[in-house]
Write an enzyme that holds these catalytic residues in place. Sequence first.
Site, short mmCIF file in Angstrom:
data_model
loop_
_atom_site.label_atom_id
_atom_site.label_comp_id
_atom_site.label_asym_id
_atom_site.label_seq_id
_atom_site.Cartn_x
_atom_site.Cartn_y
_atom_site.Cartn_z
N ARG A 278 0.81 -1.23 0.00
CA ARG A 278 0.00 0.00 0.00
C ARG A 278 0.84 1.28 0.00
NH1 ARG A 278 -2.93 -3.09 3.66
NH2 ARG A 278 -4.73 -4.07 2.67
N LYS B 257 1.21 11.30 -11.07
CA LYS B 257 0.46 10.27 -11.80
C LYS B 257 1.41 9.11 -12.10
CE LYS B 257 -3.17 12.70 -14.31
NZ LYS B 257 -3.67 13.02 -15.66
N GLU C 165 6.22 18.38 -25.22
CA GLU C 165 5.55 18.78 -23.96
C GLU C 165 5.91 20.22 -23.60
OE1 GLU C 165 3.29 16.85 -22.59
OE2 GLU C 165 3.86 14.74 -22.86
N LYS D 162 3.75 23.27 -14.47
CA LYS D 162 2.98 22.04 -14.18
C LYS D 162 2.64 21.97 -12.69
CE LYS D 162 2.29 17.18 -14.62
NZ LYS D 162 2.65 15.90 -15.20
N GLU E 125 -7.39 15.81 -10.49
CA GLU E 125 -8.06 16.03 -11.77
C GLU E 125 -9.59 15.99 -11.62
OE1 GLU E 125 -5.72 14.33 -14.90
OE2 GLU E 125 -7.44 14.32 -16.25
N ARG F 122 -6.65 20.62 -14.15
CA ARG F 122 -5.52 19.76 -14.51
C ARG F 122 -5.70 19.17 -15.92
NH1 ARG F 122 -2.10 15.61 -10.72
NH2 ARG F 122 -0.77 14.86 -12.39
N ASN G 124 -3.74 17.93 -20.68
CA ASN G 124 -4.02 16.86 -21.64
C ASN G 124 -4.16 17.37 -23.07
OD1 ASN G 124 -4.44 13.95 -21.09
ND2 ASN G 124 -5.33 14.84 -19.24
N HIS H 190 -3.28 15.20 -25.99
CA HIS H 190 -3.11 13.83 -25.48
C HIS H 190 -4.27 12.90 -25.81
CE1 HIS H 190 0.25 15.58 -23.42
NE2 HIS H 190 0.56 14.44 -22.84
N HIS I 35 -2.74 9.82 -27.23
CA HIS I 35 -2.87 8.51 -26.59
C HIS I 35 -3.52 7.50 -27.53
CE1 HIS I 35 -2.63 10.09 -22.17
NE2 HIS I 35 -1.45 9.98 -22.74
N HIS J 218 5.76 8.91 -27.26
CA HIS J 218 4.68 9.68 -26.62
C HIS J 218 4.66 11.14 -27.10
CE1 HIS J 218 1.89 11.02 -23.55
NE2 HIS J 218 2.75 11.96 -23.22
#
Length: 341
Positions: free
Chosen positions: A104, A126, A168, A207, A217, A222, A226, A229, A233, A246
């Site tokens: 955890r 993330k 980016e 950022k 998010e 936030r 994206n 993206h 993606h 990417h």
Amino acid sequence: MQIKHSRGSYEIRFRDFDEAMAELPPGCLIVTDDHVLELWGHRFPLGSRVHSLPPGEASKSLSEYQILIEWMIQREARRGTMLAVIGGGVVGDLAGFAAATYMRGIPLVQIPTTLLAQVDASVGGKVGIDLPEGKNLLGCFYQPLRVEICAETMGTLPLRHFKNGMAEVVKYGVILDPALLGRLSEEELTPDHPDLREIIRECVRLKADVVAEDEFETTGKRAILNFGHTVGHALETVTGYGPILHGEAVCVGMRVEAKIAELIGHGAAGTLATVEEALSRQGLPASTPELGRTDELLAVMRRDKKATGSGYAFALPVRAGECKLVTDVPESAVKEALQTS
Ligand SMILES: NC(=O)c1ccc[n+]([C@@H]2O[C@H](COP(=O)([O-])OP(=O)(O)OC[C@H]3O[C@@H](n4cnc5c(N)ncnc54)[C@H](O)[C@@H]3O)[C@@H](O)[C@H]2O)c1
Ligand SMILES: [Zn+2]
């Protein structure tokens, strides 16, 4: 730079690689990939225990996650054992997810060594892995103990991966910083540019500010990160993670999404041209034949985490330096932008 989050705060440090290494505890677990190990492994702390992954997006998988977890069990990692990740966004996301889920959660230090990971992936918490059905489909938010940004690692980064990170950097200009965007439209940034460190720091600050406002998010703030993206993606997913990097996918994605904005009359006229100018100046790809796989791309985008059911969701530029989440974009506009970009 201090980053606040819901459970405390952590520091992003900008310093030499050897200084960052010196602070890792004896016997620390290190996760890296084979390229980084070959180039930088001789400077890892003596006595550290290293797990190295095959380089590339294909390693951000359930099977590599399982191998890593088993390695951690064999090394008798405990709740307090520190995991340091030294590498690009792939190892950062995968090992970050392992650190978040093992018992955890165990302490995580991110030491990003690609431009993309320094300006983006290592900041914001993330972590996750890809599934065949979608990129980053399994993951969580997990904040590190600290992030160490060592600009000297740019010295060994292949140019294609440097450019990949520049996608980016352009994104930050488009969504948040008109002055940065203007600069990127005028001058190509190279790995040895004297202002590179300052620009990395500026991107991290941009950022971090967004993430501080919307850590999980939930407010839409936030989601502006994206931009490019949703299409990006989808391109990575339909090509099976790897052939298109990417940042390259995001670059094409930014062009398509800026076109969608223009087609639906969202935002100021001329924004598409401004975005294209900066991307071209940085020597980033204009398009890819994979955009022709319209139906496959649309199917992936319908499963996007931002999608709501009433239409496609995109973070779209309003003007240079400003971006907004739009959740009811009609399929006809998405299709047309894919087919004409
Ligand atoms: N978590 C986030 O918020 C976030 C944000 C953006 C991107 N990402 C993820 O990041 C990943 C992409 O990261 P990436 O572009 O860093 O890819 P990557 O980790 O695959 O690294 C790119 C290549 O560079 C090599 N490399 C790394 N550092 C090097 C160095 N200093 N010198 C020479 N070679 C070096 C690696 O071995 C690899 O071959 C994607 O999976 C993307 O989804 C995550
Ligand atoms: Zn990205």
